[in-house]
Design an enzyme around this catalytic site. Structure first.
Site, PDB file in Angstrom:
ATOM      1  N   ASP A  62       1.038  -0.746  38.540  1.00 35.54           N
ATOM      2  CA  ASP A  62      -0.165  -0.626  37.726  1.00 35.54           C
ATOM      3  C   ASP A  62      -1.064   0.396  38.406  1.00 35.54           C
ATOM      4  OD1 ASP A  62      -2.069  -1.068  35.739  1.00 35.54           O
ATOM      5  OD2 ASP A  62      -2.931  -2.812  36.711  1.00 35.54           O
ATOM      6  N   TYR A  71      -6.362   5.102  34.990  1.00 34.04           N
ATOM      7  CA  TYR A  71      -5.436   5.686  34.035  1.00 34.04           C
ATOM      8  C   TYR A  71      -6.114   5.948  32.694  1.00 34.04           C
ATOM      9  CZ  TYR A  71      -1.071   4.982  36.701  1.00 34.04           C
ATOM     10  OH  TYR A  71      -0.047   5.062  37.607  1.00 34.04           O
ATOM     11  N   GLY A  72      -7.153   5.174  32.405  1.00 30.87           N
ATOM     12  CA  GLY A  72      -7.780   5.242  31.092  1.00 30.87           C
ATOM     13  C   GLY A  72      -8.439   6.554  30.750  1.00 30.87           C
ATOM     14  N   CYS A 125       1.060  -2.298  32.956  1.00 28.17           N
ATOM     15  CA  CYS A 125      -0.170  -1.588  32.598  1.00 28.17           C
ATOM     16  C   CYS A 125      -0.075  -1.221  31.123  1.00 28.17           C
ATOM     17  CB  CYS A 125      -0.302  -0.327  33.456  1.00 28.17           C
ATOM     18  SG  CYS A 125      -1.664   0.773  32.979  1.00 28.17           S
ATOM     19  N   ASN A 126      -1.016  -1.708  30.333  1.00 35.77           N
ATOM     20  CA  ASN A 126      -0.996  -1.417  28.905  1.00 35.77           C
ATOM     21  C   ASN A 126      -1.122   0.077  28.626  1.00 35.77           C
ATOM     22  OD1 ASN A 126      -2.238  -4.347  29.137  1.00 35.77           O
ATOM     23  ND2 ASN A 126      -1.374  -4.168  27.085  1.00 35.77           N
ATOM     24  N   CYS A 152      -5.321  -5.555  28.583  1.00 31.47           N
ATOM     25  CA  CYS A 152      -5.272  -4.803  29.837  1.00 31.47           C
ATOM     26  C   CYS A 152      -4.931  -5.824  30.902  1.00 31.47           C
ATOM     27  CB  CYS A 152      -6.610  -4.126  30.131  1.00 31.47           C
ATOM     28  SG  CYS A 152      -6.730  -3.410  31.795  1.00 31.47           S
ATOM     29  N   HIS A 190      -5.572  -5.995  33.908  1.00 35.15           N
ATOM     30  CA  HIS A 190      -6.666  -6.317  34.824  1.00 35.15           C
ATOM     31  C   HIS A 190      -7.481  -7.514  34.333  1.00 35.15           C
ATOM     32  CE1 HIS A 190      -5.845  -2.366  36.516  1.00 35.15           C
ATOM     33  NE2 HIS A 190      -6.795  -2.514  37.422  1.00 35.15           N
TER      34      HIS A 190
END
Length: 269
Positions: free
Chosen positions: A7, A39-40, A70-71, A180, A182
């Site tokens: 992730d 990453y977003g 990780c989505n 997500c 997280h």
């Protein structure tokens, strides 16, 4: 058998914890790609290139499969990773299907990072399963990043969750999808803010079940051997970060079976 889990930060540890709970005899190596986080706010091309590099790292570690926990990475770059390796690749997608089945009032919220919220894949899943449900796609540009900076950011996290929850309550949301990895780390804050009337869905059990299916398909003899009485030794966990040791103690704090962590490493991706 060693499984790679990755992730952008600590979020994928929700998946790692679920895998270890269900299959405690597997060895797990976790990569927190903190150096490339968040990453977003990366482009699709950047994420695809990065995930291919992550795949090469795991190949060198001799893993039997890779879990993209990780989505954002799943919806943007998992096809590029699959094209670059022969290893089984398991992604994580927003658990909208069970959410629509559970929702009694037919009012569902999907909370994601901006990249996931705007992705074609998420909208495809929603359109496939929503039926007559009303869907609110919500996003936060800061929540995942703040969770990686826990515990110094605890009050900021609580405030963000409170603001998001107020909007959900105003819309009479009765089922929330945490899209997500997280977010389940702070699920208790959502539960406090939304109350017991709102179901909260996260993907860790589904991803774990899919991993086990793929391992049984790809490595039937090894999986059978793991179930033998004389091979019931608990698996080990290795923690790796591309940022170094700055966030390592935070990563350790999210691992439920921290007693089986055997190594903590800085890796270069």
């Amino acid at each position: 058998m060693k499984i790679g889990v990755m992730d952008s930060g600590a979020g994928g540890l929700t998946i790692l914890n679920a895998i270890h709970k269900k299959q405690p005899h597997l060895d797990l190596i976790y990569l927190a790609d903190d150096a490339f986080a968040p990453y977003g706010n990366k482009s699709v091309a950047q994420l695809q290139e990065r995930l291919i590099k992550v795949g090469r790292f795991f190949e060198k570690e001799n893993v039997c499969a890779i879990v993209v926990a990780c989505n954002t990475a799943t919806v943007t770059a998992i096809d590029a990773l699959r094209a670059s390796t022969s290893l089984p690749i398991i992604g994580v997608e927003p658990a909208v299907k069970p959410a629509f089945r559970l929702s009694k009032q037919r009012k569902v919220a999907v909370l994601a990072t901006p990249v996931t919220a705007e992705s074609e894949r998420l909208n495809q899943l929603i359109n496939l399963w929503k039926a007559d449900s009303q869907v609110s796609i919500m996003s936060s540009s800061t929540l995942a990043f703040d969770i990686d900076a826990w515990p110094e950011t605890e009050e900021k996290i609580k405030l963000t969750i409170q603001e998001l929850s107020q909007e959900m309550l105003a819309n009479n949301i009765d089922t929330l999808v945490l899209a997500c990895t997280h977010y389940p780390l702070v699920k208790h804050f959502f539960e406090q803010a939304l109350g017991s009337e709102c179901e909260i869905i996260e993907p860790s059990e589904g991803v774990t079940a899919q991993l086990i299916r793929r391992l049984e398909e790809s490595y039937p003899e090894k999986m059978c051997a793991l179930r033998e009485p004389n091979s019931q030794q608990e698996g080990k966990i290795e923690l790796c970060s591309s940022l170094g040791f700055k966030n390592m103690q935070r990563l350790v704090s999210w691992v439920v079976a921290s007693q089986v962590i055997i190594d903590k490493r800085h890796v270069y991706i």
